[in-house]
Design an enzyme around this catalytic site. Structure first.
Site, PDB file in Angstrom:
ATOM      1  N   GLU A 178     -26.414  28.935 -49.367  1.00 27.28           N
ATOM      2  CA  GLU A 178     -27.661  29.224 -50.138  1.00 27.28           C
ATOM      3  C   GLU A 178     -28.377  30.368 -49.326  1.00 27.28           C
ATOM      4  O   GLU A 178     -28.089  30.751 -48.337  1.00 27.28           O
ATOM      5  CB  GLU A 178     -28.413  27.944 -49.728  1.00 27.28           C
ATOM      6  CG  GLU A 178     -27.839  26.744 -50.336  1.00 27.28           C
ATOM      7  CD  GLU A 178     -28.651  25.409 -50.005  1.00 27.28           C
ATOM      8  OE1 GLU A 178     -28.834  24.541 -50.637  1.00 27.28           O
ATOM      9  OE2 GLU A 178     -28.934  25.274 -48.712  1.00 27.28           O
ATOM     10  N   CYS A 196     -20.787  26.250 -40.597  1.00 32.43           N
ATOM     11  CA  CYS A 196     -21.384  26.750 -39.325  1.00 32.43           C
ATOM     12  C   CYS A 196     -20.305  26.004 -38.085  1.00 32.43           C
ATOM     13  O   CYS A 196     -20.158  24.773 -38.280  1.00 32.43           O
ATOM     14  CB  CYS A 196     -22.592  26.527 -38.966  1.00 32.43           C
ATOM     15  SG  CYS A 196     -23.409  27.500 -37.626  1.00 32.43           S
ATOM     16  N   SER A 235     -32.220  31.849 -30.777  1.00 32.38           N
ATOM     17  CA  SER A 235     -32.660  30.403 -31.144  1.00 32.38           C
ATOM     18  C   SER A 235     -32.534  29.706 -29.757  1.00 32.38           C
ATOM     19  O   SER A 235     -31.356  29.472 -29.188  1.00 32.38           O
ATOM     20  CB  SER A 235     -31.616  29.983 -32.178  1.00 32.38           C
ATOM     21  OG  SER A 235     -31.897  30.455 -33.217  1.00 32.38           O
ATOM     22  N   LEU A 236     -33.483  30.028 -28.957  1.00 36.69           N
ATOM     23  CA  LEU A 236     -33.533  29.304 -27.557  1.00 36.69           C
ATOM     24  C   LEU A 236     -33.581  27.659 -27.530  1.00 36.69           C
ATOM     25  O   LEU A 236     -32.820  27.057 -27.094  1.00 36.69           O
ATOM     26  CB  LEU A 236     -34.383  29.930 -26.842  1.00 36.69           C
ATOM     27  CG  LEU A 236     -34.449  29.410 -25.248  1.00 36.69           C
ATOM     28  CD1 LEU A 236     -33.559  30.128 -24.731  1.00 36.69           C
ATOM     29  CD2 LEU A 236     -35.940  30.049 -24.510  1.00 36.69           C
ATOM     30  N   CYS A 269     -33.911  35.297 -46.514  1.00 36.99           N
ATOM     31  CA  CYS A 269     -33.362  34.774 -45.674  1.00 36.99           C
ATOM     32  C   CYS A 269     -31.634  34.656 -46.073  1.00 36.99           C
ATOM     33  O   CYS A 269     -31.458  33.776 -47.224  1.00 36.99           O
ATOM     34  CB  CYS A 269     -33.799  33.379 -45.479  1.00 36.99           C
ATOM     35  SG  CYS A 269     -32.861  32.480 -43.966  1.00 36.99           S
ATOM     36  N   SER A 290     -30.763  36.730 -36.275  1.00 38.23           N
ATOM     37  CA  SER A 290     -30.902  35.425 -35.355  1.00 38.23           C
ATOM     38  C   SER A 290     -29.626  34.907 -34.857  1.00 38.23           C
ATOM     39  O   SER A 290     -28.599  34.839 -35.584  1.00 38.23           O
ATOM     40  CB  SER A 290     -31.677  34.457 -36.224  1.00 38.23           C
ATOM     41  OG  SER A 290     -31.872  33.476 -35.299  1.00 38.23           O
ATOM     42  N   CYS A 348     -36.197  26.193 -42.433  1.00 38.25           N
ATOM     43  CA  CYS A 348     -35.265  26.540 -41.250  1.00 38.25           C
ATOM     44  C   CYS A 348     -34.437  25.463 -41.057  1.00 38.25           C
ATOM     45  O   CYS A 348     -34.978  24.195 -40.792  1.00 38.25           O
ATOM     46  CB  CYS A 348     -35.818  27.019 -40.149  1.00 38.25           C
ATOM     47  SG  CYS A 348     -36.871  28.330 -39.963  1.00 38.25           S
ATOM     48  N   CYS A 398     -25.335  22.532 -33.786  1.00 38.90           N
ATOM     49  CA  CYS A 398     -26.683  22.280 -33.006  1.00 38.90           C
ATOM     50  C   CYS A 398     -27.189  20.887 -33.437  1.00 38.90           C
ATOM     51  O   CYS A 398     -27.159  20.636 -34.891  1.00 38.90           O
ATOM     52  CB  CYS A 398     -27.714  23.287 -33.186  1.00 38.90           C
ATOM     53  SG  CYS A 398     -27.069  24.901 -32.727  1.00 38.90           S
ATOM     54  N   GLY A 423     -24.946  29.767 -40.765  1.00 43.45           N
ATOM     55  CA  GLY A 423     -23.817  30.347 -40.071  1.00 43.45           C
ATOM     56  C   GLY A 423     -24.344  31.089 -38.788  1.00 43.45           C
ATOM     57  O   GLY A 423     -25.595  31.255 -38.802  1.00 43.45           O
ATOM     58  N   CYS A 470     -29.956  20.774 -36.555  1.00 40.45           N
ATOM     59  CA  CYS A 470     -29.902  21.537 -37.572  1.00 40.45           C
ATOM     60  C   CYS A 470     -28.722  20.943 -38.717  1.00 40.45           C
ATOM     61  O   CYS A 470     -27.831  20.797 -38.398  1.00 40.45           O
ATOM     62  CB  CYS A 470     -29.158  22.881 -37.104  1.00 40.45           C
ATOM     63  SG  CYS A 470     -28.885  24.203 -38.295  1.00 40.45           S
TER      64      CYS A 470
HETATM   65  N1  SAH Z   1     -27.054  30.491 -36.240  1.00 32.21           N
HETATM   66  C1  SAH Z   1     -28.051  31.475 -36.173  1.00 32.21           C
HETATM   67  C2  SAH Z   1     -28.760  31.535 -37.602  1.00 32.21           C
HETATM   68  C3  SAH Z   1     -29.366  30.515 -38.091  1.00 32.21           C
HETATM   69  S1  SAH Z   1     -30.939  30.713 -37.906  1.00 32.21           S
HETATM   70  C4  SAH Z   1     -29.043  30.925 -35.195  1.00 32.21           C
HETATM   71  O1  SAH Z   1     -28.989  29.636 -34.719  1.00 32.21           O
HETATM   72  O2  SAH Z   1     -29.952  31.660 -34.813  1.00 32.21           O
HETATM   73  C5  SAH Z   1     -31.878  29.105 -38.438  1.00 32.21           C
HETATM   74  C6  SAH Z   1     -32.834  28.966 -37.367  1.00 32.21           C
HETATM   75  O3  SAH Z   1     -33.614  27.501 -37.783  1.00 32.21           O
HETATM   76  C7  SAH Z   1     -32.575  28.939 -35.977  1.00 32.21           C
HETATM   77  O4  SAH Z   1     -33.352  29.464 -35.059  1.00 32.21           O
HETATM   78  C8  SAH Z   1     -32.276  27.412 -35.898  1.00 32.21           C
HETATM   79  O5  SAH Z   1     -32.236  26.835 -34.672  1.00 32.21           O
HETATM   80  C9  SAH Z   1     -33.747  26.593 -36.550  1.00 32.21           C
HETATM   81  N2  SAH Z   1     -33.422  25.389 -37.057  1.00 32.21           N
HETATM   82  C10 SAH Z   1     -32.326  24.802 -37.282  1.00 32.21           C
HETATM   83  N3  SAH Z   1     -32.579  23.470 -37.455  1.00 32.21           N
HETATM   84  C11 SAH Z   1     -34.122  23.385 -37.492  1.00 32.21           C
HETATM   85  C12 SAH Z   1     -34.758  22.427 -38.298  1.00 32.21           C
HETATM   86  N4  SAH Z   1     -34.296  21.205 -38.573  1.00 32.21           N
HETATM   87  N5  SAH Z   1     -36.100  22.620 -38.298  1.00 32.21           N
HETATM   88  C13 SAH Z   1     -36.584  23.670 -37.759  1.00 32.21           C
HETATM   89  N6  SAH Z   1     -35.775  24.757 -37.477  1.00 32.21           N
HETATM   90  C14 SAH Z   1     -34.492  24.697 -37.309  1.00 32.21           C
END
Ligand code: SAH
Length: 356
Positions: free
Chosen positions: A96, A116, A222-223, A109, A200, A341, A120, A168, A123
């Site tokens: 997507e 992936c 993504s901290l 995006c 990211s 996101c 996390c 990913g 996510c």
């Molecule tokens: N793998 C990379 C690229 C993905 S970016 C990364 O982790 O940065 C997607 C962003 O959305 C990341 O910051 C991720 O942590 C955030 N994200 C994941 N699940 C989410 C959710 N349910 N609500 C809001 N943000 C989310």
């Protein structure tokens, strides 16, 4: 098998034209430029339409080079104007990508992998196991397909920004990511500047120096948690790369790229939204140039987390600002069509060898 044009950066294309098509050295630049302009600035996807090139050469090129092999098979429009596209790749896998219109810009995006490997816990993309890295052409084609859909060719600039925030982990797909970004940045091609692209990462610390030296765009981390204990609980990748390693590599990134790092921080109610967390976050931000983006948690079926209430997000943000650091609250877009996101996910399975 034909060579996909979108897998070749400008220098690779020149090499291909010389080695496989037999174009002489003195014409190489001209031909490569004609191809880049037609494909990436005019959006032409058939050598027959490349009228700046002689007919016999066009025929030769079309025998050896293919165009975009991916296609958009579904489009979903959110009530806020966000568009989510389901893209089918040549091998049948699907990813997507999302177009997010805003007042002063339009952002695409893109995904960097099918599935992936990171899992996390908040996510939705992490619930789909890794199927494969996307090739450079599969990454570039997402942008080309969206531009085509929006008729964003010639002088138009509807798609002004690109973020690698889809499915990913881009830094696990480094080689193809680099080629794709070279194509995106090429002035003769899609011509997106370093400040128009954001990669990211979940924090693949050992790849960050290479990204600094060879990619050079904005970087987002993504901290989501300011200490190892909490981060490990919600992001398993933190078992491998600790916050201390990340800080060290991010210092290097900012010393090379000279732009602050965007710290992404999804607000999970009762988990990472306490004042103590804000305090720890500020200590972390003091160590390298950064800005924090507080993200509203987007819910999805089966997830155990709840979003922090708006007033608490504002309080958290104010705490950081009062300490002299930059904090923004990111509005969620496309939530109603699962385009926000962390909501991207496609049905997929590893295809058996004999099918691919
Ligand atoms: N793998 C990379 C690229 C993905 S970016 C990364 O982790 O940065 C997607 C962003 O959305 C990341 O910051 C991720 O942590 C955030 N994200 C994941 N699940 C989410 C959710 N349910 N609500 C809001 N943000 C989310």
């Amino acid at each position: 098998m034909k060579q996909n044009l979108f897998d070749l950066n400008y220098e690779d294309l020149k090499f291909f034209l010389s080695e496989k098509i037999g174009i002489k050295e003195k014409k190489l630049n001209m031909r490569a430029q004609q191809i880049f302009t037609a494909a990436y600035q005019k959006g032409l996807n058939d050598f027959e339409k490349f009228t700046t090139i002689p007919i016999d050469l066009r025929e030769e090129l079309s025998k050896k080079i293919s165009f975009n092999d991916s296609k958009i098979v579904e489009t979903h429009e959110s009530s806020d104007g966000t568009l989510k596209f389901l893209v089918e790749l040549f091998d049948g896998n699907k990813v997507e990508c999302v177009y997010i219109p805003e007042k002063t810009r339009g952002t695409v995006c893109v995904s960097s992998q099918v599935g992936c490997s990171l899992t996390c816990t908040f996510c939705r993309s992490g619930t789909q196991r890794l199927v494969k890295n996307l090739s450079a052409s599969e990454i570039v084609s997402q942008i080309v397909l969206v531009k085509d859909k929006l008729k964003d060719w010639g002088d138009q600039k509807i798609v002004t920004n690109i973020v690698f925030m889809g499915q990913g982990e881009p830094l696990i797909n480094m080689k193809n990511l680099k080629t794709a970004i070279q194509i995106l940045k090429d002035k003769k091609g899609l011509n997106y500047g370093n400040k128009k692209i954001t990669v990211s990462t979940s924090g693949i610390a050992n790849k960050i120096p290479e990204a600094a030296d060879e990619i050079g765009t904005y970087l987002a981390l993504s901290l989501h948690a300011p200490n190892d204990k909490l981060r490990e609980e919600i992001m398993p990748i933190n078992k491998k790369f600790k916050i201390k390693d990340l800080i060290q590599q991010l210092k290097y990134y900012t010393s090379v790229v000279k732009e602050p790092i965007f710290l992404e921080y999804v607000m999970l109610k009762g988990i990472n939204d306490t004042e103590d967390c804000a305090k720890q976050l500020v200590k972390l931000m003091a160590q390298f140039p950064s800005k924090v983006n507080l993200i509203e948690f987007n819910s999805w079926p089966g997830v155990k987390f709840k979003p922090t209430e708006r007033k608490d997000i504002e309080k958290f943000s104010k705490y950081i600002q009062d300490k002299g650091y930059m904090s923004f609250i990111r509005r969620s877009r496309g939530d109603d069509v699962l385009a926000a996101c962390g909501q991207l996910r496609t049905e997929s399975q590893k295809r058996k060898k004999h099918l691919s």
